[in-house]
Design a protein around this motif. Structure first.
Motif, short mmCIF file in Angstrom:
data_model
loop_
_atom_site.label_atom_id
_atom_site.label_comp_id
_atom_site.label_asym_id
_atom_site.label_seq_id
_atom_site.Cartn_x
_atom_site.Cartn_y
_atom_site.Cartn_z
N ASP A 229 0.84 -1.19 0.00
CA ASP A 229 0.00 0.00 0.00
C ASP A 229 0.88 1.24 0.00
N ASP A 230 1.95 1.17 -0.80
CA ASP A 230 2.91 2.25 -0.81
C ASP A 230 2.67 3.27 -1.93
N ASP A 231 1.78 2.94 -2.87
CA ASP A 231 1.53 3.84 -3.99
C ASP A 231 0.35 4.74 -3.67
N PHE A 232 0.52 6.03 -3.93
CA PHE A 232 -0.54 6.98 -3.65
C PHE A 232 -0.73 7.89 -4.85
N ARG B 252 -5.72 15.70 0.14
CA ARG B 252 -6.17 14.32 -0.01
C ARG B 252 -5.07 13.48 -0.64
N ARG B 253 -4.94 12.25 -0.15
CA ARG B 253 -4.01 11.30 -0.72
C ARG B 253 -4.73 9.96 -0.84
N TYR B 254 -4.74 9.39 -2.05
CA TYR B 254 -5.48 8.16 -2.32
C TYR B 254 -4.51 6.98 -2.39
N SER C 182 -12.36 16.35 -10.35
CA SER C 182 -11.96 16.33 -8.93
C SER C 182 -13.16 16.56 -8.03
N SER C 183 -14.09 17.41 -8.49
CA SER C 183 -15.30 17.67 -7.69
C SER C 183 -16.13 16.40 -7.52
N GLN D 288 -4.48 13.57 -9.87
CA GLN D 288 -3.99 12.40 -10.60
C GLN D 288 -5.06 11.33 -10.73
N LEU D 289 -5.79 11.09 -9.66
CA LEU D 289 -6.82 10.05 -9.70
C LEU D 289 -7.97 10.47 -10.61
N ALA D 290 -8.36 11.73 -10.54
CA ALA D 290 -9.44 12.21 -11.40
C ALA D 290 -9.07 12.04 -12.86
N GLN D 291 -7.83 12.38 -13.21
CA GLN D 291 -7.39 12.22 -14.60
C GLN D 291 -7.35 10.76 -15.00
#
Length: 235
Positions: A113-116, A153-155, A130-131, A121-124
């Motif tokens: 679980d080291d990748d965030f 925020r960090r996913y 992002s909203s 980045q997640l939205a793209q």
């Protein structure tokens, strides 16, 4: 044919036949001099088509589609029915995509679980705004971590996986309450199996709608042909 005859042949009550005529689901019946309605076998076929279409698309869409088919050209009618088939195929594809996402979660459970990812980045990566991710967080569907003094925020992998499932479910037509049910199941001891069950049930419902649409086929063809005076095949 009398109203009672049409009711018996179509499986609707006499009052339902009159109501569906009033709503334009079937053509207006001819009236005799004493005011009694006179129907034809075409009315029975239109009612049978409506019953199947209502199962496949919902009653409102079925009423709209039948009204259009009565005045459409063959090309327009075929296109309208094909679009319903295509819509069901898209729904099925999205549910299958959600199933694959669930399987991906199981396959990745042993990973680290080291990748965030940041929210941008997640939205793209998911093709959403992002909203949208912030809204899903408010709804408890995706839970990012909060880091730094700015509370950014960090996913992590768990949140990324959850977001993938939410994207698939939303694209498959699931409303927020239904998505919340699936995501809540993921948190339980039997979460993945519960989520699989929910998606299997969704696929079963889509299959039933597809079969209903196929069942409507010959009756829909009779309705379309009637607008051009094509001889009606036997019911």
């Amino acid at each position: 044919m009398r109203t009672t005859d049409v009711a018996r042949e179509s499986g609707y009550s006499a009052q339902q036949v009159r109501d569906l005529e009033r709503l334009g689901v079937i053509p207006a019946a001819r009236r005799s001099g004493n005011g009694y309605r006179s129907y034809t076998p075409l009315h029975v076929r239109a009612l049978r088509a409506y019953r199947a279409l209502a199962t496949a698309t919902g009653s409102v869409e079925a009423r709209r589609l039948l009204a259009e088919l009565r005045t459409a050209t063959v090309t327009e009618a075929a296109s309208a029915v094909d679009e319903v088939h295509a819509r069901l195929a898209r729904e099925r594809a999205e549910v299958l995509r959600a199933q694959r996402a669930l399987e991906g979660i199981r396959a990745e459970e042993a990973g680290g679980d080291d990748d965030f990812m940041t929210i941008t980045q997640l939205a793209q990566a998911l093709g959403v705004r992002s909203s949208t991710l912030r809204f899903w967080e408010e709804e408890g569907l995706v839970r990012p971590e909060r880091v730094t003094t700015l509370r950014a925020r960090r996913y992590g992998l768990a949140a990324i996986r959850a977001a993938r499932v939410v994207v698939a479910l939303r694209a498959g037509g699931y409303g927020i309450p239904a998505v919340r049910e699936v995501m809540g199941a993921l948190d339980g001891a039997d979460g993945l199996e519960d989520a699989r069950r929910i998606l299997r049930e969704r696929l079963d419902r889509i299959a039933a709608r597809s079969v209903a649409l196929l069942r409507a086929g010959t009756d829909l063809a009779a309705v379309v042909d009637a607008t051009r005076g094509t001889p009606e095949p036997p019911a």
